[in-house]
Structure formats: C-alpha cells, structure tokens
Design a protein around this motif. Structure first.
Motif, PDB file in Angstrom:
ATOM      1  N   TYR A  47     -17.966   4.241  -5.390  1.00 49.87           N
ATOM      2  CA  TYR A  47     -17.602   3.900  -4.009  1.00 49.87           C
ATOM      3  C   TYR A  47     -18.234   4.912  -3.075  1.00 49.87           C
ATOM      4  O   TYR A  47     -19.002   5.782  -3.501  1.00 49.87           O
ATOM      5  CB  TYR A  47     -16.075   3.846  -3.854  1.00 49.87           C
ATOM      6  N   GLY A  48     -17.895   4.826  -1.780  1.00 45.53           N
ATOM      7  CA  GLY A  48     -18.579   5.603  -0.763  1.00 45.53           C
ATOM      8  C   GLY A  48     -18.244   7.068  -0.654  1.00 45.53           C
ATOM      9  O   GLY A  48     -18.796   7.752   0.209  1.00 45.53           O
ATOM     10  N   GLY A  49     -17.350   7.590  -1.508  1.00 40.53           N
ATOM     11  CA  GLY A  49     -17.131   9.026  -1.597  1.00 40.53           C
ATOM     12  C   GLY A  49     -16.142   9.626  -0.626  1.00 40.53           C
ATOM     13  O   GLY A  49     -15.883  10.830  -0.671  1.00 40.53           O
ATOM     14  N   GLY A  50     -15.558   8.815   0.271  1.00 46.06           N
ATOM     15  CA  GLY A  50     -14.627   9.359   1.251  1.00 46.06           C
ATOM     16  C   GLY A  50     -13.211   9.457   0.723  1.00 46.06           C
ATOM     17  O   GLY A  50     -12.845   8.866  -0.295  1.00 46.06           O
ATOM     18  N   HIS A  51     -12.385  10.222   1.469  1.00 41.78           N
ATOM     19  CA  HIS A  51     -10.984  10.406   1.097  1.00 41.78           C
ATOM     20  C   HIS A  51     -10.058   9.808   2.142  1.00 41.78           C
ATOM     21  O   HIS A  51      -8.870  10.100   2.172  1.00 41.78           O
ATOM     22  CB  HIS A  51     -10.681  11.900   0.917  1.00 41.78           C
ATOM     23  N   VAL A  52     -10.591   8.967   3.002  1.00 35.23           N
ATOM     24  CA  VAL A  52      -9.789   8.375   4.074  1.00 35.23           C
ATOM     25  C   VAL A  52      -9.818   6.855   3.960  1.00 35.23           C
ATOM     26  O   VAL A  52     -10.702   6.278   3.334  1.00 35.23           O
ATOM     27  CB  VAL A  52     -10.312   8.794   5.466  1.00 35.23           C
ATOM     28  N   GLY A  53      -8.844   6.212   4.576  1.00 32.41           N
ATOM     29  CA  GLY A  53      -8.793   4.758   4.626  1.00 32.41           C
ATOM     30  C   GLY A  53      -8.681   4.127   3.254  1.00 32.41           C
ATOM     31  O   GLY A  53      -8.181   4.729   2.297  1.00 32.41           O
ATOM     32  N   LEU A  54      -9.158   2.884   3.148  1.00 35.51           N
ATOM     33  CA  LEU A  54      -9.104   2.177   1.877  1.00 35.51           C
ATOM     34  C   LEU A  54      -9.962   2.853   0.823  1.00 35.51           C
ATOM     35  O   LEU A  54      -9.670   2.764  -0.375  1.00 35.51           O
ATOM     36  CB  LEU A  54      -9.553   0.724   2.058  1.00 35.51           C
ATOM     37  N   MET A  55     -11.006   3.561   1.258  1.00 36.97           N
ATOM     38  CA  MET A  55     -11.850   4.273   0.307  1.00 36.97           C
ATOM     39  C   MET A  55     -11.034   5.291  -0.483  1.00 36.97           C
ATOM     40  O   MET A  55     -11.105   5.349  -1.713  1.00 36.97           O
ATOM     41  CB  MET A  55     -13.001   4.982   1.027  1.00 36.97           C
ATOM     42  N   GLY A  56     -10.271   6.104   0.227  1.00 37.73           N
ATOM     43  CA  GLY A  56      -9.466   7.111  -0.447  1.00 37.73           C
ATOM     44  C   GLY A  56      -8.387   6.504  -1.315  1.00 37.73           C
ATOM     45  O   GLY A  56      -8.080   7.010  -2.403  1.00 37.73           O
ATOM     46  N   ILE A  57      -7.815   5.411  -0.855  1.00 37.16           N
ATOM     47  CA  ILE A  57      -6.719   4.772  -1.600  1.00 37.16           C
ATOM     48  C   ILE A  57      -7.211   4.203  -2.924  1.00 37.16           C
ATOM     49  O   ILE A  57      -6.594   4.416  -3.974  1.00 37.16           O
ATOM     50  CB  ILE A  57      -6.065   3.677  -0.742  1.00 37.16           C
ATOM     51  N   VAL A  58      -8.325   3.482  -2.910  1.00 35.73           N
ATOM     52  CA  VAL A  58      -8.827   2.898  -4.154  1.00 35.73           C
ATOM     53  C   VAL A  58      -9.276   3.990  -5.118  1.00 35.73           C
ATOM     54  O   VAL A  58      -9.046   3.899  -6.333  1.00 35.73           O
ATOM     55  CB  VAL A  58      -9.958   1.880  -3.878  1.00 35.73           C
ATOM     56  N   ALA A  59      -9.882   5.050  -4.588  1.00 43.49           N
ATOM     57  CA  ALA A  59     -10.331   6.146  -5.450  1.00 43.49           C
ATOM     58  C   ALA A  59      -9.145   6.879  -6.070  1.00 43.49           C
ATOM     59  O   ALA A  59      -9.134   7.166  -7.278  1.00 43.49           O
ATOM     60  CB  ALA A  59     -11.195   7.119  -4.649  1.00 43.49           C
ATOM     61  N   ALA A  65      -4.987   6.496 -12.567  1.00 43.81           N
ATOM     62  CA  ALA A  65      -4.847   5.612 -13.730  1.00 43.81           C
ATOM     63  C   ALA A  65      -5.833   5.951 -14.843  1.00 43.81           C
ATOM     64  O   ALA A  65      -5.861   5.269 -15.871  1.00 43.81           O
ATOM     65  CB  ALA A  65      -5.025   4.158 -13.301  1.00 43.81           C
ATOM     66  N   GLY A  66      -6.651   6.984 -14.637  1.00 44.71           N
ATOM     67  CA  GLY A  66      -7.520   7.464 -15.697  1.00 44.71           C
ATOM     68  C   GLY A  66      -8.953   6.990 -15.669  1.00 44.71           C
ATOM     69  O   GLY A  66      -9.702   7.238 -16.621  1.00 44.71           O
ATOM     70  N   ALA A  67      -9.388   6.334 -14.593  1.00 47.45           N
ATOM     71  CA  ALA A  67     -10.768   5.853 -14.524  1.00 47.45           C
ATOM     72  C   ALA A  67     -11.700   6.951 -14.023  1.00 47.45           C
ATOM     73  O   ALA A  67     -11.321   7.732 -13.141  1.00 47.45           O
ATOM     74  CB  ALA A  67     -10.867   4.644 -13.594  1.00 47.45           C
ATOM     75  N   PRO A  68     -12.924   7.015 -14.535  1.00 49.30           N
ATOM     76  CA  PRO A  68     -13.921   7.905 -13.942  1.00 49.30           C
ATOM     77  C   PRO A  68     -14.363   7.344 -12.594  1.00 49.30           C
ATOM     78  O   PRO A  68     -14.587   6.140 -12.470  1.00 49.30           O
ATOM     79  CB  PRO A  68     -15.076   7.890 -14.951  1.00 49.30           C
ATOM     80  N   VAL A  69     -14.456   8.214 -11.599  1.00 47.49           N
ATOM     81  CA  VAL A  69     -14.780   7.767 -10.241  1.00 47.49           C
ATOM     82  C   VAL A  69     -15.980   8.546  -9.720  1.00 47.49           C
ATOM     83  O   VAL A  69     -15.958   9.777  -9.675  1.00 47.49           O
ATOM     84  CB  VAL A  69     -13.590   7.945  -9.289  1.00 47.49           C
ATOM     85  N   THR A  70     -17.002   7.818  -9.315  1.00 47.71           N
ATOM     86  CA  THR A  70     -18.204   8.405  -8.733  1.00 47.71           C
ATOM     87  C   THR A  70     -18.270   8.046  -7.258  1.00 47.71           C
ATOM     88  O   THR A  70     -18.232   6.868  -6.901  1.00 47.71           O
ATOM     89  CB  THR A  70     -19.472   7.893  -9.437  1.00 47.71           C
ATOM     90  N   GLY A  71     -18.362   9.058  -6.407  1.00 43.90           N
ATOM     91  CA  GLY A  71     -18.509   8.841  -4.980  1.00 43.90           C
ATOM     92  C   GLY A  71     -19.915   9.200  -4.537  1.00 43.90           C
ATOM     93  O   GLY A  71     -20.507  10.155  -5.046  1.00 43.90           O
ATOM     94  N   VAL A  72     -20.444   8.427  -3.591  1.00 45.26           N
ATOM     95  CA  VAL A  72     -21.782   8.688  -3.050  1.00 45.26           C
ATOM     96  C   VAL A  72     -21.655   8.740  -1.536  1.00 45.26           C
ATOM     97  O   VAL A  72     -21.275   7.749  -0.905  1.00 45.26           O
ATOM     98  CB  VAL A  72     -22.782   7.595  -3.472  1.00 45.26           C
ATOM     99  N   LEU A  78     -20.046  13.587   5.301  1.00 45.67           N
ATOM    100  CA  LEU A  78     -19.189  14.320   4.378  1.00 45.67           C
ATOM    101  C   LEU A  78     -17.924  14.822   5.068  1.00 45.67           C
ATOM    102  O   LEU A  78     -16.818  14.734   4.529  1.00 45.67           O
ATOM    103  CB  LEU A  78     -19.957  15.492   3.767  1.00 45.67           C
ATOM    104  N   ARG A  79     -18.071  15.326   6.297  1.00 41.79           N
ATOM    105  CA  ARG A  79     -16.899  15.825   7.031  1.00 41.79           C
ATOM    106  C   ARG A  79     -16.167  14.693   7.744  1.00 41.79           C
ATOM    107  O   ARG A  79     -14.943  14.624   7.736  1.00 41.79           O
ATOM    108  CB  ARG A  79     -17.323  16.884   8.041  1.00 41.79           C
TER     109      ARG A  79
END
Length: 202
Positions: A47-59, A65-72, A78-79
């Motif tokens: 996913y897009g690598g952010g920690h906000v909004g739906l991006m952060g929630i899905v990550a 739940a134990g899945a490997p997560v790659t953010g780009v 970044l900020r």
C-alpha cells in the motif's frame, strides 16, 4: 493474438485507498476487515506507506493479524501522510511515478477501497495497463455501501457510447465484501488482449 504479459501469482495484494478515513465509520470498518482478510489468507499487503486515514487502518489491521506489509511512499509525502514506522518494509522513493510503478510490480492484484483523486488515478492507471496488455493482474473495486457505484455506472456509460469494448469494461471488477474481493482476485483471468507496450515503456 494474445501477446500479453504472463499471469502473476497472487502472493501480495496492493490496496489503493484514501489518506482520510472518510465521514462514515463504515469505511474504516471495511479497511480493517480487508487487512484482516488479507492476513487470514496468508497474503501480504502492499500500500501507499502512510499511517493516516484508511491507509493506516488497513495496514495496522494486516500487521496485527500477522501479514507482512510493504509500504511505498515518496519522500515529499513521508511527513504529510505520516509514514508508517512499524511496517515490515517501508520503501521511500523519489516520485509518485516511482511509487505507483513499484506498488504495481510488487503486487499480484489490486483492491480499491474508498478514496479521492489519488485513489481513483491509481486504479485508472492499473486498468489502463491491463487494457494495453502490460500486465494480467486483476483489480477489484470494493464497493462499500455503494461508494463506487456512480463510477461503475460511468464505466457502463463509456461502454455504451463505444469508448470501452466489452472485454475492457470487464477489467473493472466489483465486490461488496473483502472476502468477495479476494475471491475475485484469486479467480481473475485477464481476457486476451494485444500488448501495446512493455513495462519499460510506461
């Protein structure tokens, strides 16, 4: 003649979604459920690598739940999007173009949660690449409470007006639940299409 790229195994799912949670809790609930469903199937998340909004929630849900997560994520965002500091792998790139290309390369399929212009643009590019035979990966719009329905109607209108051939229109798959979306990706078979470009030409 089908000269498209070969199918890609579904090991990692790329999720396009908003950097906002939206106005209704149902969107966050869907993002959380999708992250959990990806992990439950033994898949990884891109996913897009952010920690906000739906991006952060899905990550966060996938990680928990134990899945490997790659953010780009591009350096410039970044900020602003608060790059996620607890991912399995966070890749910082120079441009939005690099971000999209890397996400597409890493994933075996795509699911689109609710979002804005950026989410729509990412999905449209993947569909265009499919149309041109650059890849044979599925893309599914997760239509939470009809969020994507107006866009799907627009796709039908494009087809009715002669701008999308029937096999191209079928590239935009729709599902109403995370499980159905993952099932659709797992069973996706790209229609035969002539390859106009190679990945290096995009």
């Amino acid at each position: 003649m089908d000269v498209s790229a070969p199918p890609t195994p579904l090991r990692r799912v790329c999720v396009f979604c908003g950097a906002s949670p939206g106005l209704r809790p149902i969107y966050a609930e869907a993002a959380r459920a999708l992250g959990q469903a990806i992990a439950a199937r033994g898949l990884g998340l891109v996913y897009g690598g952010g920690h906000v909004g739906l991006m952060g929630i899905v990550a966060d849900a996938a990680l928990a739940a134990g899945a490997p997560v790659t953010g780009v994520i591009p350096e410039a965002l970044l900020r602003r999007e608060v790059g996620h500091g607890a991912l399995t792998d966070l890749r910082v790139v120079a441009t939005m173009h690099e971000r999209k290309a890397m996400m597409a390369d890493l994933a075996g399929g795509f699911i689109v949660l609710p979002g804005g212009f950026g989410t729509l643009e990412e999905a449209a590019e993947i569909l265009t690449w499919s149309q041109l035979g650059i890849h044979r990966k599925g893309l599914v719009f997760l239509d939470i409470d009809g969020f994507w329905s107006p866009l799907i109607h627009m796709f039908d209108h494009m087809g009715g007006e002669g701008f999308l051939r029937p096999h191209v229109r079928e590239l935009a798959v729709v599902a109403e639940t995370p499980e159905a979306a993952l099932d659709a990706l797992a069973g996706f078979a790209a229609p035969p299409t002539e390859s106009w470009l190679t990945p290096a030409q995009t």
